[in-house]
Design a protein around this motif. Structure first.
Motif, PDB file in Angstrom:
ATOM      1  N   LEU A 194       0.796  -1.221   0.000  1.00 33.70           N
ATOM      2  CA  LEU A 194       0.000   0.000   0.000  1.00 33.70           C
ATOM      3  C   LEU A 194       0.833   1.278   0.000  1.00 33.70           C
ATOM      4  CD1 LEU A 194      -2.777  -1.080   2.521  1.00 33.70           C
ATOM      5  CD2 LEU A 194      -2.936  -0.989   0.032  1.00 33.70           C
ATOM      6  N   TYR A 250     -11.529   1.044  -0.617  1.00 34.51           N
ATOM      7  CA  TYR A 250     -10.838   2.290  -0.300  1.00 34.51           C
ATOM      8  C   TYR A 250     -10.247   2.183   1.103  1.00 34.51           C
ATOM      9  CZ  TYR A 250     -13.645   3.907  -4.226  1.00 34.51           C
ATOM     10  OH  TYR A 250     -14.228   4.036  -5.467  1.00 34.51           O
ATOM     11  N   THR A 272       0.889   9.067   4.693  1.00 36.45           N
ATOM     12  CA  THR A 272       1.081   9.759   3.416  1.00 36.45           C
ATOM     13  C   THR A 272      -0.095  10.680   3.078  1.00 36.45           C
ATOM     14  OG1 THR A 272       0.101   7.936   2.153  1.00 36.45           O
ATOM     15  CG2 THR A 272       2.489   7.870   2.501  1.00 36.45           C
ATOM     16  N   GLU A 289      -3.395  10.152   2.265  1.00 38.20           N
ATOM     17  CA  GLU A 289      -4.098   9.833   1.028  1.00 38.20           C
ATOM     18  C   GLU A 289      -5.059   8.668   1.234  1.00 38.20           C
ATOM     19  OE1 GLU A 289      -1.200   8.769  -1.927  1.00 38.20           O
ATOM     20  OE2 GLU A 289      -0.163   7.387  -0.593  1.00 38.20           O
ATOM     21  N   VAL A 324      -6.171   5.189  -0.786  1.00 38.34           N
ATOM     22  CA  VAL A 324      -5.806   4.283  -1.865  1.00 38.34           C
ATOM     23  C   VAL A 324      -7.039   3.495  -2.287  1.00 38.34           C
ATOM     24  CG1 VAL A 324      -4.502   2.196  -2.428  1.00 38.34           C
ATOM     25  CG2 VAL A 324      -3.373   4.098  -1.275  1.00 38.34           C
ATOM     26  N   VAL A 366      -3.623  -1.938  -6.895  1.00 43.56           N
ATOM     27  CA  VAL A 366      -3.935  -0.542  -6.605  1.00 43.56           C
ATOM     28  C   VAL A 366      -4.367   0.140  -7.896  1.00 43.56           C
ATOM     29  CG1 VAL A 366      -3.012   1.674  -5.843  1.00 43.56           C
ATOM     30  CG2 VAL A 366      -2.376  -0.415  -4.628  1.00 43.56           C
ATOM     31  N   SER A 394      -5.816   3.551  -7.910  1.00 43.22           N
ATOM     32  CA  SER A 394      -5.565   4.990  -7.846  1.00 43.22           C
ATOM     33  C   SER A 394      -5.245   5.403  -6.424  1.00 43.22           C
ATOM     34  CB  SER A 394      -6.774   5.782  -8.369  1.00 43.22           C
ATOM     35  OG  SER A 394      -7.955   5.369  -7.710  1.00 43.22           O
ATOM     36  N   ARG A 395      -4.676   6.608  -6.318  1.00 37.33           N
ATOM     37  CA  ARG A 395      -4.335   7.187  -5.013  1.00 37.33           C
ATOM     38  C   ARG A 395      -4.878   8.612  -4.984  1.00 37.33           C
ATOM     39  NH1 ARG A 395      -0.144   3.467  -3.523  1.00 37.33           N
ATOM     40  NH2 ARG A 395       0.129   4.528  -1.536  1.00 37.33           N
ATOM     41  N   TYR A 396      -5.694   8.910  -3.963  1.00 37.08           N
ATOM     42  CA  TYR A 396      -6.289  10.236  -3.833  1.00 37.08           C
ATOM     43  C   TYR A 396      -5.565  11.011  -2.733  1.00 37.08           C
ATOM     44  CZ  TYR A 396     -10.241   7.993  -6.265  1.00 37.08           C
ATOM     45  OH  TYR A 396     -11.031   7.313  -7.143  1.00 37.08           O
ATOM     46  N   LYS A 397      -4.860  12.047  -3.107  1.00 38.60           N
ATOM     47  CA  LYS A 397      -4.167  12.879  -2.122  1.00 38.60           C
ATOM     48  C   LYS A 397      -5.180  13.713  -1.363  1.00 38.60           C
ATOM     49  CE  LYS A 397      -0.119  13.904  -0.409  1.00 38.60           C
ATOM     50  NZ  LYS A 397       0.776  12.858   0.134  1.00 38.60           N
TER      51      LYS A 397
END
Length: 336
Positions: free
Chosen positions: A160, A176, A182, A184, A186, A195, A197-200
């Protein structure tokens, strides 16, 4: 002029009455004492069997969710954090942080079935109704363990890229999970275990609790800097940023009332209403008790539960949290 002032006064009173009507009516209904000692983390409702599972030190206490009566105890779950409920197979899973294992138990009689080795310091967990898999989020190894409850074997380990906290499913194949260090969220594919996408998180620090409205595809994440962020689960777009209390470690969403509840360790519950898919407002702040930082929702009664204890007034040097007074652990039940 006097008539205008009178009209303004009447309007102001009307606004106050409207705001007063927006109160949820949720209040403390009962306090369920649990006599044994030890810390705690998550608690989980088993709707089918009417039980409430409460992590507590090295064991899980089981209460009847409707009466608060003790149903039993699952022992030897060293450093337990979370409990997943897989009703389709009649099994439950505890995450044992100190032994890097999951305890599998029978939901009906609470007997232990087996132990499964997972990642380091397993923390949050849940059973995904879409993939029929149990997802375990491991804090120290920074990954997710995927268990097939049909065989009770590990079928995947997903890196992750950070320390995971709570996770949720959209019921359509996506998972999710908050990544605390970090900042965010994931997004995972629940079938291919990759994975996507990654949402900041913009303006959110150290996310912990996570909830979802599956109808509007909205994610609710609570952060250590006293904010709740609402994101579009499909795109990661930020929809809203709302103030909450300090020390939140949990959030639940009631799909019927369209209310999200943030459990704040300071001793409050922040209530956020989903007015529409793109509008969210803080509706109320409910008083709870200090230390009540995690939360579980009963989707049938619409009650929710928070664990806490009484603490000593002062802390020693280097101690992050005040010391718990033995014999004071309890679960708070809220409803109308």
């Amino acid at each position: 002029m006097k008539k205008k002032i009178l009209m303004l006064a009447v309007l102001a009173v009307s606004c106050l009455l409207v705001n007063a009507q927006k109160k949820t009516g949720m209040h403390l209904l009962a306090t369920h004492a649990i006599g044994s000692n030890g810390g705690w983390d998550y608690l989980t409702v088993d709707q089918k069997n009417n039980n409430l599972f409460v992590s507590h030190g090295n064991q899980v206490n089981v209460l009847n969710k409707n009466t608060g009566d003790s149903v039993g105890v699952i022992h030897n779950t060293q450093g337990v954090h979370g409990i997943a409920i897989a009703n389709a197979l009649g099994k439950g899973y505890t995450t044992n942080g100190k032994t890097a294992t999951c305890t599998v138990f029978d939901l009906r009689n609470l007997t232990v079935i087996t132990q499964i080795n997972v990642g380091q310091n397993p923390d949050a967990t849940f059973s995904d109704d879409y993939s029929q898999k149990v997802f375990v989020f491991n804090g120290k190894s920074h990954d997710a363990t995927v268990i097939d409850p049909q065989t009770d074997r590990v079928v995947a380990t997903i890196p992750l890229g950070g320390k995971p906290e709570a996770g949720v499913s959209d019921g359509k194949g996506k998972i999710y999970v908050n990544i605390e260090d970090t900042n965010e969220i994931v997004c995972l594919d629940s079938k291919s275990f990759v994975v996507l996408s990654r949402y900041k998180l913009i303006g959110g620090e150290e996310p912990t609790g996570l909830a979802i409205d599956r109808v509007t595809s909205r994610l609710f994440t609570v952060c250590s800097n006293k904010v709740m962020l609402v994101l579009d689960a499909k795109t990661g777009k930020h929809i809203a940023k709302l103030p909450i209390g300090d020390g939140s470690d949990g959030v639940v969403f009631d799909a019927t009332s369209k209310l999200a509840y943030s459990s704040n360790g300071e001793g409050t519950i922040t209530v956020v209403r989903e007015v529409s898919a793109d509008k969210f407002v803080v509706e109320e702040t409910i008083k709870s008790e200090p230390g009540a930082r995690t939360i579980a929702l009963d989707t049938v009664t619409h009650h929710f539960f928070l664990p806490t204890a009484t603490f000593e007034k002062s802390t020693t040097e280097g101690q992050k949290r005040p010391k718990m007074i033995p014999g004071t652990f309890r679960v708070l039940q809220y409803g109308k």
